[in-house]
Motif scaffolding. Structure first.
Motif, mmCIF file in Angstrom:
data_model
loop_
_atom_site.group_PDB
_atom_site.id
_atom_site.type_symbol
_atom_site.label_atom_id
_atom_site.label_comp_id
_atom_site.label_asym_id
_atom_site.label_seq_id
_atom_site.Cartn_x
_atom_site.Cartn_y
_atom_site.Cartn_z
ATOM 1 N N LYS A 61 24.088 2.328 -59.612
ATOM 2 C CA LYS A 61 24.648 1.428 -58.607
ATOM 3 C C LYS A 61 23.936 1.497 -57.259
ATOM 4 C CE LYS A 61 28.944 -0.497 -57.351
ATOM 5 N NZ LYS A 61 30.249 -0.278 -56.782
ATOM 6 N N ALA A 65 23.349 4.343 -50.276
ATOM 7 C CA ALA A 65 24.034 3.277 -49.521
ATOM 8 C C ALA A 65 24.162 3.592 -48.034
ATOM 9 C CB ALA A 65 25.406 2.998 -50.120
ATOM 10 N N ALA A 67 23.927 6.320 -44.424
ATOM 11 C CA ALA A 67 24.540 7.566 -43.966
ATOM 12 C C ALA A 67 26.013 7.521 -44.348
ATOM 13 C CB ALA A 67 24.385 7.678 -42.458
ATOM 14 N N ILE A 69 29.536 7.196 -43.844
ATOM 15 C CA ILE A 69 30.278 6.634 -42.708
ATOM 16 C C ILE A 69 31.496 7.496 -42.371
ATOM 17 C CG2 ILE A 69 31.491 4.567 -41.855
ATOM 18 C CD1 ILE A 69 29.586 2.918 -43.658
ATOM 19 N N ARG A 75 30.968 11.743 -35.599
ATOM 20 C CA ARG A 75 29.837 12.299 -34.840
ATOM 21 C C ARG A 75 29.859 11.865 -33.376
ATOM 22 N NH1 ARG A 75 24.437 12.137 -38.532
ATOM 23 N NH2 ARG A 75 25.422 12.818 -40.458
ATOM 24 N N GLY A 110 20.529 4.014 -43.648
ATOM 25 C CA GLY A 110 19.684 5.201 -43.796
ATOM 26 C C GLY A 110 19.018 5.275 -45.158
ATOM 27 N N ARG A 251 39.155 -0.093 -45.340
ATOM 28 C CA ARG A 251 39.155 -1.117 -46.404
ATOM 29 C C ARG A 251 39.797 -0.555 -47.669
ATOM 30 N NH1 ARG A 251 33.801 -2.230 -48.624
ATOM 31 N NH2 ARG A 251 34.184 -0.020 -48.858
ATOM 32 N N LYS A 252 39.503 0.720 -47.919
ATOM 33 C CA LYS A 252 39.987 1.329 -49.152
ATOM 34 C C LYS A 252 41.515 1.311 -49.179
ATOM 35 C CE LYS A 252 39.757 5.510 -51.852
ATOM 36 N NZ LYS A 252 39.519 6.936 -51.850
#
Ligand code: CO8
Length: 258
Positions: A61, A65, A67, A69, A75, A110, A251-252
């Motif tokens: 897949k 995808a 760094a 998040i 950070r 990244g 979103r999850k």
């Protein structure tokens, strides 16, 4: 020879293969990946059996995808100023032997920058590449402003970075972001075949050719790197970055509530 939490490192005929192994988050790069990558690159650069490197992502897949998040949202400006991703990617660019990224699925943020630090990018038809960072309130701060510009030219690099759009394998090939596209189950073998071809050449000449090529394309890269690092530090201080990244992570929850 695998002693890494987040990577699979394997030695093949004359080269090594590194697989970023966090498929549950599409191989997103967290601090542990950066630490592991850095240690693996140091070890492989000093290994006399290794004369090349293939980089790939676990599963079909994603290459990487971006760094992680979930980590980025925590950070601070000080973390951003450490430029740890940029440092690890510089190590890839400086790796003494040719490097090939094998890209299936997403190579975003990244992840796209990681592939740009490699000498050559081979993709499968599923490859999807882009720099979506400005949508998250930050910039691609690990090399895209200079490496993407170098690779695809200033106009295309600006379009990709300002719009954050994700392009497919065909488009990536057309603009020179991918060297070649191979069928899904043949792309890794194509990279290995390229390594075999390279391994028949004079090792000393290949190594010196890499130095000459790096010297030829890196003329402005320090200055650009400093601007990327300082700019990213400023952006990590802004509320916009926190709220945009939180929105991605939430979103999850929203999907689960539906
Ligand atoms: N970080 C953390 N988790 C991620 C990431 C990521 N970059 N990408 C995907 N995941 C996770 C998802 O949250 C999801 O987890 P869960 O199953 O727990 O919900 C799982 O991977 C699968 O992803 P999706 O369900 O979202 O899969 P979809 O097929 O629906 O979507 C996408 C795939 C389009 C790739 C989508 O996941 C996405 O948009 N991901 C984020 C891509 C992105 O914005 N990348 C850039 C990140 S920023 C960056 O790389 C810049 C670095 C700057 C460094 C600064 C240093 C201080």
């Amino acid at each position: 020879m695998n002693t890494y939490e987040t990577l699979i490192v394997e030695k093949q005929e004359t080269w090594a293969e590194i697989t970023v192994n966090r498929p549950e988050v599409l191989n997103a790069i967290n601090l542990q990946v950066v630490k592991d990558l850095s240690a693996a690159l140091d070890a492989l650069a000093g290994d006399e059996d290794v004369r090349g490197l293939i980089l790939k992502g676990a599963g079909d897949k994603a290459f990487v995808a971006g760094a992680d998040i979930g980590e980025l949202v925590k950070r601070t400006r000080e973390d951003a100023l450490l430029a740890i991703n940029a440092g690890a990617f510089q190590k890839i660019e400086d790796f003494p032997w040719p490097t090939i990224a094998v890209i299936k699925g997403y190579a975003l943020g990244g992840g796209c920058e990681l592939s740009l630090a490699c000498d050559i990018r081979l993709g499968a038809p599923s490859a999807q590449m882009g720099q979506p960072e400005v949508g998250l309130g930050i910039i691609p701060g690990a090399g895209a402003p200079h490496r993407l510009t170098r690779q695809v030219g200033p106009g295309m690099a600006r379009e990709l970075i300002y719009t954050g759009k994700i392009i497919d394998a065909e488009e990536a090939l057309r603009i020179g972001l991918l060297n070649h596209v191979h069928p899904e189950d043949e792309v890794l073998e194509a990279a290995r075949e390229m390594m075999r071809t390279i391994s028949k050449k004079s090792p000393g000449a290949v190594r010196v050719a890499k130095l000459a090529l790096n010297a030829a394309v890196n003329t402005v890269d320090r200055r650009s790197q400093y601007i990327e690092i300082l700019g990213q530090g400023l952006l990590f201080d802004a509320e916009d970055q926190k709220s945009r990244m939180t929105r991605f992570l939430e979103r999850k929850k929203k999907r689960e509530q539906k």
